[in-house]
Structures are given as structure tokens and as C-alpha cells.
Design an enzyme around this catalytic site. Structure first.
Site, PDB file in Angstrom:
ATOM      1  N   GLY A   6       0.807  -1.218   0.000  1.00 45.10           N
ATOM      2  CA  GLY A   6       0.000   0.000   0.000  1.00 45.10           C
ATOM      3  C   GLY A   6       0.836   1.262   0.000  1.00 45.10           C
ATOM      4  O   GLY A   6       0.509   2.231   0.694  1.00 45.10           O
ATOM      5  N   ASN A  16       1.551   3.480  -2.457  1.00 47.59           N
ATOM      6  CA  ASN A  16       1.360   4.508  -3.477  1.00 47.59           C
ATOM      7  C   ASN A  16       0.751   5.786  -2.912  1.00 47.59           C
ATOM      8  O   ASN A  16       0.720   6.813  -3.584  1.00 47.59           O
ATOM      9  CB  ASN A  16       0.484   3.977  -4.619  1.00 47.59           C
ATOM     10  CG  ASN A  16      -0.906   3.610  -4.152  1.00 47.59           C
ATOM     11  OD1 ASN A  16      -1.055   2.723  -3.308  1.00 47.59           O
ATOM     12  ND2 ASN A  16      -1.926   4.262  -4.677  1.00 47.59           N
ATOM     13  N   SER A  59      -3.809  -0.199  14.498  1.00 51.44           N
ATOM     14  CA  SER A  59      -4.535   1.057  14.642  1.00 51.44           C
ATOM     15  C   SER A  59      -5.062   1.186  16.068  1.00 51.44           C
ATOM     16  O   SER A  59      -5.264   0.185  16.771  1.00 51.44           O
ATOM     17  CB  SER A  59      -5.713   1.081  13.661  1.00 51.44           C
ATOM     18  OG  SER A  59      -6.633   2.111  13.967  1.00 51.44           O
ATOM     19  N   TYR A 119     -13.809  -3.305  11.126  1.00 48.79           N
ATOM     20  CA  TYR A 119     -12.477  -2.701  11.034  1.00 48.79           C
ATOM     21  C   TYR A 119     -11.692  -2.953  12.318  1.00 48.79           C
ATOM     22  O   TYR A 119     -10.516  -3.316  12.279  1.00 48.79           O
ATOM     23  CB  TYR A 119     -12.589  -1.201  10.771  1.00 48.79           C
ATOM     24  CG  TYR A 119     -11.245  -0.523  10.615  1.00 48.79           C
ATOM     25  CD1 TYR A 119     -10.442  -0.787   9.511  1.00 48.79           C
ATOM     26  CD2 TYR A 119     -10.780   0.379  11.569  1.00 48.79           C
ATOM     27  CE1 TYR A 119      -9.203  -0.178   9.359  1.00 48.79           C
ATOM     28  CE2 TYR A 119      -9.549   1.000  11.422  1.00 48.79           C
ATOM     29  CZ  TYR A 119      -8.764   0.724  10.325  1.00 48.79           C
ATOM     30  OH  TYR A 119      -7.537   1.330  10.181  1.00 48.79           O
TER      31      TYR A 119
END
Length: 297
Positions: free
Chosen positions: A20, A22, A144, A170
């Protein structure tokens, strides 16, 4: 002392794979590693966006297609890396999706647990043999603060087939990231070459929040000036976990201010639930079965 990018040691000769990479935190992580001499692989779903990101970086940067929502793509990416590099020094599991409407991956997994956890679980397992021979290699998994928000590992409905809460799903995926990092470290100890570390960015301004529930979008303009930080700061815990010579396997790095929402990276603790060894090992076994990936540890 406040740890910053200036504290990153010389990374010349090291190979770093960042998922991830980019945009957002992944971009800033990859950029900083490349600027300090590492050979950096941007492992991204959209190759064209990856190439544009690479063009904005200084150093030895290449792009590898990797769609973490597809086990076929994960296996192909792992095969490509085996054909390109004799070893990997850093694997940074950074990519993720947050709060999407209910969707499934190509393999039928709920999108958040499938991408954030199962995708990284499979990818790590398939490239770990490239890290094990490399002294001082590391796997850094990005979790997270949400690992504590309505978070539990719902073994009775891991894929949210009976009901769906984007927030709880999540949280489950981020709790799974931490449990994976801790269990992986326990399995790596006997090898003595590779460590597993976790990190979280606090609250950072990235496009990951684009699918946030309405209440978050409404309150965000009010609280953002107080707690949100730029992606460059949010990437520091990951960068410290990846490069600081003093890092120990099994540690968890996050910001040092305002309840971990912003600041400079330091060692932090996660929820008591995240340290439950029995649940960690059960999750590992379930993940192996779902992905058909067996680790060499």
C-alpha cells in the site's frame, strides 16, 4: 528524545517491501526508506498509481503488483519477489481498507478482515523464507487505535455473514493485525534472525477515512485541528519499528501524545485482549486454514 526521520540509520544494501505504498502512510514510509538508501518495492494493487508514486521518490524504487484481496495475486507477487531478490530485509504490512460498505474479497472473505489481516497473513507466509536467512530482518505490521474500538475476534462469524458493522469489522481486522504480529514474534524467536514488530499511526490525515460513517465525517472538521497529523508524522512509528537498532521483537510503536493520537513514536501497549495467547494461536490456525498458507516457522 523525539525520534524523527533524521534518526533513520543508513539503509544502503537493505531491501524493503512496503504494501500500500502509493499513497498516505505507505508512501511516506517508502519515501523515507528510499531516501536513506534502501532498495524499496512498492507493493500496490494499482500499478499505474504505484509508478506515479515511485516517480515522486528519490532512490532505488520499483513497483510490484499486489492485490491483498486476492490470494491468486498474493501468490503471484510472492513468486515475483522470489525471482527478483535473494533476500528481503524489511516487510512492512501497511496496506488496508477502512469502513467500506459490506463487500467481499475475490475469495469470499469480508473485505476488511480479508485485506487487512488475511491478505497480509498469506503474503507474509509466502515471502518469509526470503527474510529468515537475513540477519536483523523485520516484519512490521501496521495496526490502529481502532483495535480497541468494538473489537473482538468473532470466530462464530468472522466474515460478518449474519450482520455487518463497518466499525466493528475494522476493529476486528486491526486487532487481528496485532495478534498476528505477536504470535509471529513468538514463532520467530527460535530462528534468531528475524523479528516481528507492530506499529500504529495515531490519527493521521490520509484518504483511508473516505468511507467513514456519517458521524465521523460530521465531527471530523471539529476535532481534526486538535488531533490529526500529517502522514509524514503518522509514518514515524512504522519507520522507527523498521529501522531503530534498539527495537525488540514483539514491541508496539505509536505516537506519544494525546492518548496516542499524535506525536513522536515510542513503545506503547495494546489492549489486554490483544495479548491473549490462546486467541492468537486460534486465529493463526483459522488463518492458515482459510488462506491455505503454512509458515516456515
Amino acid at each position: 528524545m523525539k525520534w524523527t526521520e533524521r534518526d533513520i540509520t543508513d539503509q544502503t544494501g537493505r531491501v524493503a517491501v512496503v504494501t500500500g505504498a502509493n499513497t498516505g502512510l505507505g508512501f511516506e514510509t517508502a519515501r523515507a526508506l528510499a531516501e536513506h538508501g534502501a532498495t524499496v518495492v512498492l507493493a500496490v494493487r494499482d500499478v499505474e498509481k504505484g509508478k506515479k508514486a515511485a516517480a515522486r521518490m528519490t532512490g532505488d524504487v520499483t513497483v510490484q503488483e499486489l492485490d491483498l484481496s486476492s490470494l491468486e495475486s498474493i501468490r503471484a507477487a510472492a513468486a515475483d519477489l522470489h525471482g527478483t531478490f535473494p533476500g528481503i530485509d524489511l516487510l512492512i504490512n501497511n496496506a488496508g481498507v477502512m469502513y467500506p460498505p459490506k463487500r467481499t474479497t475475490r475469495d469470499g472473505f469480508e473485505l476488511q478482515i480479508g485485506t487487512n489481516h488475511l491478505g497480509h497473513f498469506a503474503f507474509t507466509g509466502l515471502v518469509l523464507d526470503l527474510l529468515l536467512p537475513v540477519q536483523d530482518s523485520r516484519v512490521v505490521t501496521v495496526s490502529s487505535l481502532a483495535h480497541s474500538v468494538r473489537a473482538d475476534i468473532h470466530f462464530d462469524d468472522l466474515q460478518w455473514e449474519r450482520s455487518y458493522s463497518r466499525t466493528a469489522a475494522y476493529g476486528q481486522s486491526k486487532l487481528a493485525n496485532l495478534m498476528f504480529a505477536y504470535e509471529l514474534q513468538r514463532r520467530l524467536v527460535r530462528h534468531g534472525t528475524t523479528i516481528s514488530v507492530a506499529a500504529h499511526p495515531g490519527l493521521s490525515s490520509t484518504d483511508l477515512m473516505r468511507n467513514s460513517p456519517a458521524v465521523v465525517r460530521v465531527t471530523s472538521p471539529l476535532i481534526s485541528p486538535l488531533i490529526n497529523q500529517k502522514a509524514e508524522m503518522g509514518a514515524l512509528p512504522t519507520l522507527r519499528a523498521a529501522t531503530d537498532p534498539a527495537v525488540l521483537g514483539g514491541q508496539y510503536y505509536g505516537p506519544d501524545r494525546l492518548g496516542g493520537t499524535r506525536g513522536h513514536p515510542r513503545v506503547v501497549t495494546s489492549t489486554p485482549e490483544s495479548y491473549d495467547v490462546t486467541v492468537q494461536q486460534r486465529l493463526w490456525a483459522v488463518s492458515e486454514n482459510l488462506t491455505s498458507v503454512k509458515f516456515p516457522v
